[in-house]
Design a protein around this motif. Sequence first.
Motif, short mmCIF file in Angstrom:
data_model
loop_
_atom_site.label_atom_id
_atom_site.label_comp_id
_atom_site.label_asym_id
_atom_site.label_seq_id
_atom_site.Cartn_x
_atom_site.Cartn_y
_atom_site.Cartn_z
N GLU A 148 -11.37 33.82 30.13
CA GLU A 148 -12.73 33.57 30.60
C GLU A 148 -12.71 33.14 32.08
OE1 GLU A 148 -16.56 30.81 29.36
OE2 GLU A 148 -14.52 30.07 29.04
N GLN A 149 -11.71 32.35 32.46
CA GLN A 149 -11.62 31.90 33.85
C GLN A 149 -11.37 33.07 34.80
OE1 GLN A 149 -12.07 29.00 35.49
NE2 GLN A 149 -12.87 28.13 33.59
N VAL A 150 -10.66 34.09 34.33
CA VAL A 150 -10.45 35.28 35.15
C VAL A 150 -11.80 35.90 35.49
CG1 VAL A 150 -9.44 37.59 35.24
CG2 VAL A 150 -8.16 35.71 34.20
N ALA A 151 -12.64 36.04 34.46
CA ALA A 151 -13.96 36.64 34.67
C ALA A 151 -14.81 35.79 35.62
CB ALA A 151 -14.67 36.80 33.34
N LEU A 152 -14.74 34.47 35.47
CA LEU A 152 -15.54 33.59 36.30
C LEU A 152 -15.11 33.62 37.77
CD1 LEU A 152 -15.78 30.45 33.97
CD2 LEU A 152 -17.59 32.10 34.49
N GLN A 153 -13.82 33.89 38.01
CA GLN A 153 -13.30 33.82 39.38
C GLN A 153 -13.07 35.17 40.04
OE1 GLN A 153 -10.52 30.58 40.22
NE2 GLN A 153 -10.53 30.05 38.05
N LEU A 154 -13.37 36.25 39.32
CA LEU A 154 -13.21 37.57 39.90
C LEU A 154 -14.36 37.86 40.86
CD1 LEU A 154 -11.52 40.20 39.89
CD2 LEU A 154 -13.07 41.04 38.12
N ALA A 162 -14.35 51.35 36.30
CA ALA A 162 -13.60 50.43 35.44
C ALA A 162 -14.33 50.27 34.11
CB ALA A 162 -13.45 49.08 36.12
N ARG A 163 -13.55 50.23 33.04
CA ARG A 163 -14.09 49.98 31.70
C ARG A 163 -13.36 48.79 31.10
NH1 ARG A 163 -13.81 55.71 28.68
NH2 ARG A 163 -11.64 55.49 29.34
N PHE A 164 -14.12 47.85 30.59
CA PHE A 164 -13.56 46.67 29.95
C PHE A 164 -13.93 46.69 28.47
CE2 PHE A 164 -14.41 45.69 34.37
CZ PHE A 164 -13.23 45.12 34.80
N VAL A 165 -12.96 46.48 27.61
CA VAL A 165 -13.22 46.56 26.18
C VAL A 165 -12.54 45.39 25.47
CG1 VAL A 165 -11.26 48.14 25.87
CG2 VAL A 165 -13.03 48.01 24.11
N LEU A 186 -17.02 40.59 33.26
CA LEU A 186 -16.14 41.43 34.07
C LEU A 186 -16.84 42.71 34.51
CD1 LEU A 186 -12.83 41.01 32.01
CD2 LEU A 186 -13.20 40.24 34.36
N ALA A 187 -17.59 43.30 33.60
CA ALA A 187 -18.32 44.52 33.93
C ALA A 187 -19.37 44.25 35.01
CB ALA A 187 -18.98 45.09 32.68
N ALA A 188 -20.09 43.13 34.88
CA ALA A 188 -21.13 42.80 35.84
C ALA A 188 -20.56 42.54 37.23
CB ALA A 188 -21.91 41.57 35.35
N ARG A 189 -19.41 41.89 37.28
CA ARG A 189 -18.82 41.54 38.58
C ARG A 189 -18.21 42.74 39.29
NH1 ARG A 189 -18.02 36.06 39.70
NH2 ARG A 189 -18.85 34.70 38.08
#
Length: 342
Positions: A148-154, A162-165, A186-189
Amino acid sequence: MKAAPQRSAPLNLNMSHESDDALIVRTAWLYYMGGFNQEETAARLGLHRTRVNRLLAEAREKGLVSITIQHESARELAAEQAIAKEYGLDFCLATPAIGFGETADPLVAAAQSLISRRAVGSAGANFLRGKLSQGPITIGVSWGRTVEQVALQLAGVRNPEARFVSLMGSLTRNSASNPFEVVQALAARTGGEGHFLPVPFIADTEADRDVLMSQRSVAAPLALAHSATLYLVSIGELTEGASIRTQNMISAEELQSARAAGAVGDSLGKLFSADGQRISHSLNRRTLAVEIEDVRGRDVVLLSGGLEKVDAINGVLRSGLIRGLIIDGDSARLLWARYGAA
């Protein structure tokens, strides 16, 4: 019985987007201390050999190279290489150690873990940024507070291709870090696509799991998960403070039963022993996720922050499933001190 998948080319860090200052020390350590030649150093960092040559020249000009690398990061670099060698990893990336130690105070431990997760999240986001810069990519994402922190800091990267699943059931009652939320963030960022498995993470019974996994709405995202280019997974420690327990995904009795069976941690919904073996337990047969053997030999990167996870990390790394590790520096030091050259 499925044949073991062919191991692909080594998974590199692709650090070409990093500043020269950040790369000089790492390049010099790999070349002078790690014993890698220029071509091997370039391959590990995802750089062209000419840039490695230039970085080594700059390291000498700046006086970084003598008998050792004169930089605070060198201690983590040594741990990284030792851990990678011990567990047969393509790479280990450790954040700078802060000086955290094991503690019996739950408030101190929680604060340390949060800081460690944020550090690993930042390093993971940087790693992911390099991968996203290469063009079309499909990335499988597991559940967990560190991921989750990866997504918050990307930030600072756009990749509509890019496709995230999600790699496991995404429907939870009250967790802020379930795969659906992480995948969508991740998709939104990045401007990419997000896909998730519209089922719970753990079914009530094995029969329920079979019914849910047979649904057509599950087949498409599951197939996409199996075809992913890169997998980002987390690790859970089997304690009362673990996410799987605090979010009431399993009961206290189930937790104790798993530990009594020899489990030290879980990843991708499967329980592992201290020597990396899969534990035979009903929880393994009730989780809705990609099968471990379907991603073995693929580019699977484990992200972990927090000293409480060291025993679980060792167990999962012993399984041979993981090819890359991103870990906080304090946990890296403790992992090597406890299990290194065992």
